[in-house]
Design an enzyme around this catalytic site. Structure first.
Site: not given
Ligand code: 3PY
Ligand code: MG
Length: 258
Positions: A45, A147, A173
């Site tokens: 990101h 995630e 995510d």
């Molecule tokens: C998320 O919360 O999606 C992450 O990847 C945190 O780093």
């Molecule tokens: Mg993430």
């Protein structure tokens, strides 16, 4: 650079880290001075190209393990990131056994995988190639992210993949994949995290998680999570700046009423 990070992770020690998203090496440098156990360099990101990662690693990786979240769980970004000397990688959005197996293959030299062999910073530009290829499979940390609800559904199989050193939960995510964007404490998101936690605990698989604040990750330290990631460099700066301004403004307001 050689660190005992992978060993400590596999021993499930608590390893406190924070996210470096700014490409200015000053950000990593100042955080490396603060006493964290490791830095999470976010090339997924954060606005990082491999050429931006290099000065950051050069600035700090002799004193702190730098684990890079690669922009995609694909061969080329993984190879380049490891070749410039990252202590390990975090692979985002790894939802299936096949994806996790391929991440491991890209990270491990033969016979454990098929990581490409090249002369690079990690091997002191070839001067230390024999030593590096001899130790990298033991020292490079391979962390995959759970995630997405699909990863949660596949977690029993994912933890069995040989060569994975930790599962890192991405609550944001995950919540989005469950139709609960950003609601990281919604009961079904918490239940999904709990399911991953139980499966990983049973398999003695080290676990990691991210939270924006110390408060949000504290329960996971108590739960025995190893990779604790609290805060993001730029957000910490914003919170500190806002806190300072509100202190200054409230003392100024008090003065106005005296
Ligand atoms: C998320 O919360 O999606 C992450 O990847 C945190 O780093
Ligand atoms: Mg993430």
């Amino acid at each position: 650079m050689s660190h005992d990070f992978r060993k400590r992770l596999r021993e499930r020690q608590t390893l406190l880290g924070t996210i470096v998203s700014s490409t200015d090496p000053a950000s990593a440098e100042v955080l490396a001075e603060c006493g964290f156990d490791w830095l999470f360099i976010d090339a997924e990101h954060g606005p990082y190209e491999t050429t931006d990662l290099l000065p950051v690693l050069r600035a700090v990786d002799h004193r702190i393990p730098c684990i890079v979240r690669v922009p995609a769980s694909e061969e080329i970004p993984i190879k380049k990131t490891l070749d410039i000397g990252a202590t390990g990688i975090i692979a985002p959005q790894t939802n299936t056994v096949e994806q996790v197996e391929s991440v491991v293959r890209y990270c491990r030299y033969s016979p454990n995988g098929n990581r490409g062999v090249g002369l690079s910073r990690a091997s002191t530009y070839g001067l230390g190639l024999t030593e590096y290829v001899g130790s990298a499979n033991d020292e490079v940390a391979v962390i995959v992210q759970a995630e997405h609800i699909e990863a949660v559904e596949n977690i029993e199989q994912i933890v069995k993949v040989e060569g994975v050193d930790a599962i890192f939960i991405g609550p944001y995510d995950l919540s989005a994949s469950m139709g609960k964007m950003g609601e990281v404490t919604a009961p079904d998101v918490v239940d999904a995290i709990e399911h991953v936690t139980k499966v990983c605990d049973a398999a003695k698989m080290p676990l990691g998680i991210f939270g924006v604040s110390a408060e949000s990750v504290k329960p996971y330290i108590e739960r025995g999570y190893s990779l604790i990631v609290s805060g993001v460099d730029v957000l910490m700066m914003a919170h500190a700046a806002k806190g300072m301004l509100s202190t200054l403004r409230s003392s100024n307001d008090r003065k106005g009423t005296e």
